[in-house]
Design an enzyme around this catalytic site. Structure first.
Site, PDB file in Angstrom:
ATOM      1  N   SER A  72      -3.526  10.652   5.722  1.00 36.67           N
ATOM      2  CA  SER A  72      -3.210  11.822   4.905  1.00 36.67           C
ATOM      3  C   SER A  72      -4.427  12.735   4.802  1.00 36.67           C
ATOM      4  O   SER A  72      -4.963  13.169   5.811  1.00 36.67           O
ATOM      5  CB  SER A  72      -2.711  11.374   3.527  1.00 36.67           C
ATOM      6  OG  SER A  72      -2.289  12.472   2.752  1.00 36.67           O
ATOM      7  N   HIS A  88       3.973  14.949   1.535  1.00 36.81           N
ATOM      8  CA  HIS A  88       4.440  14.719   2.906  1.00 36.81           C
ATOM      9  C   HIS A  88       5.963  14.785   3.035  1.00 36.81           C
ATOM     10  O   HIS A  88       6.572  14.039   3.792  1.00 36.81           O
ATOM     11  CB  HIS A  88       3.899  13.387   3.442  1.00 36.81           C
ATOM     12  CG  HIS A  88       2.402  13.313   3.423  1.00 36.81           C
ATOM     13  ND1 HIS A  88       1.619  14.117   4.232  1.00 36.81           N
ATOM     14  CD2 HIS A  88       1.549  12.577   2.669  1.00 36.81           C
ATOM     15  CE1 HIS A  88       0.350  13.856   3.983  1.00 36.81           C
ATOM     16  NE2 HIS A  88       0.274  12.942   3.038  1.00 36.81           N
TER      17      HIS A  88
END
Length: 394
Positions: free
Chosen positions: A92, A195
């Protein structure tokens, strides 16, 4: 083969920076990145409580800044890193730190992007009540089917037995009431459904900023969150950094790429522990090192020396290298094979893997100097395929 990884949001704990800041050089470098980010990283890494550093606007710059400065502690001379590190990856927001380590973007560019990323993601999360829940264990297909049934996204696929679902609070409550068999649900203390499509406004904001970011092609293979492919084009790295804000993190595919590369050692930058824990379960026999405190640095350097092989693509800047994005069999494009000069973006062939058929392009184009593989050759992620010389150079 040594792979260095940088953790994502959630790895931070109160006071984790305290021992690092005893080093004046570390403190000075962190102060510089704090100035760039407009956030007092030293304060938040030592004094702030868990609720404060959970804030996306604080957590993300704190994690990236820490990884960047700790890398300079590990490799005081950056050239040492290029001689030892076979690949880098970040989970991430950690992918921003990995991009700096690969030299695709600068540390200052990364800190501006992560500052704006954190602010924009926090604003997007405030628009709709959303969240994330980790599902531990259970049958993978059944877990994914349950998420699909309730309209949830597998925002993080972290490998065997660990998938993170994201969506509205109502959708997560429905999953809680009807969970997949043998899966344990663990709600995460995050501000929103990262996300996923809920983060689309943040993508738009960061994409506008990215238009002004200059890039370089990575000097170390960078394994992408999107699909586990090795990316060797700086502009594509930046594009993916922006897009991953609203797209799932396929850490499972990153682990597959590490395995395909022949990784023997994985070192996680501070605040470490999460990614090495996953690696221990997913990559049996691979040694791991969680760098948590500065008193581990000598052992960490020894670990790097033990597993280090260096980057295959750390080459003279005048040469352009086209590399394989994944493990598979390379099929050469007949037109490219006969060409002396390739235009920018020309397809040179495909890599056929067990999962995909991946076209390979000569992003920059140039004069064909040397083919490094033949049609039908097996290739590894990041393996050089073709050497080009920029058109017009002498």
């Amino acid at each position: 083969m040594l792979v260095i990884v940088a953790p994502g949001q959630g790895a931070q704990t109160p006071g984790f920076l305290a021992p690092w800041l005893e080093d004046r050089v570390f403190a000075s470098r962190l102060h510089w990145l704090s100035t760039v980010a407009g956030i007092d990283l030293a304060h938040h890494g030592t004094v702030s409580d868990a609720d404060t550093i959970r804030d996306t606007r604080i957590a993300q710059p704190l994690l990236v800044g820490t990884a960047l400065v700790a890398t300079l502690e590990l490799f005081p001379h950056p050239g040492d890193g290029f001689n030892q590190v076979g690949a880098v990856a970040g989970h991430s927001v950690g992918e921003l730190a990995a991009a700096v380590g690969a030299r695709a973007i600068s540390a200052e560019q990364a800190m501006v992007l992560v500052r704006e990323r954190g602010i924009a993601m926090a604003d997007a999360a405030a628009a709709t009540p959303t969240g994330m829940t980790a599902l531990l264990g259970g049958d993978r297909d059944e877990v994914l089917a349950a998420l699909d049934k309730h309209g949830l996204t597998a925002a993080n696929d972290n490998g065997p037995g660990q998938i993170v679902a994201a969506g509205t609070l109502e959708q997560l409550e429905a999953l809680k009431a009807d969970p997949p068999a043998k899966a344990r649900l663990m709600p995460l203390s995050v501000a929103g459904a990262f996300h996923t499509h809920h983060m689309a406004p943040a993508v738009d904001h960061v994409a506008k900023l990215a238009l002004s970011v200059s890039t370089h092609d990575p000097r170390i293979p960078l394994i992408s969150n999107r699909d586990g492919q090795v990316i060797h084009d700086g502009r594509e790295v930046l594009k993916r950094l922006v897009g991953q804000i609203a797209s799932p993190v396929r850490w499972d595919l990153c682990l597959d790429a590490m395995s395909d590369l022949g990784v023997t050692g994985i070192l996680e930058m501070p605040p470490a522990g999460t990614l090495t824990g996953i690696a221990k379960r997913a990559l049996k026999g691979v040694e791991t090192f969680a760098l948590k405190t500065p008193d581990q640095l000598d052992d960490a350097r020894a670990f790097c020396a033990k597993h280090g092989e260096g980057s295959l693509i750390d080459v003279t800047p005048t040469w352009r290298m086209v590399v394989s994005p994944a493990k598979g069999t390379f099929g050469i494009d007949l037109a490219a094979a006969d060409a002396d000069l390739l235009t920018a973006g020309a397809e040179i062939g495909v890599v056929n893997s067990l999962r995909d058929r991946i076209p390979v392009h000569a992003t920059h184009g140039g004069q064909v100097v040397e083919w490094l593989v033949e049609d039908g050759d097996p290739v590894a992620p990041g393996q050089p395929l073709l050497r080009l010389h920029p058109e017009g150079s002498e």
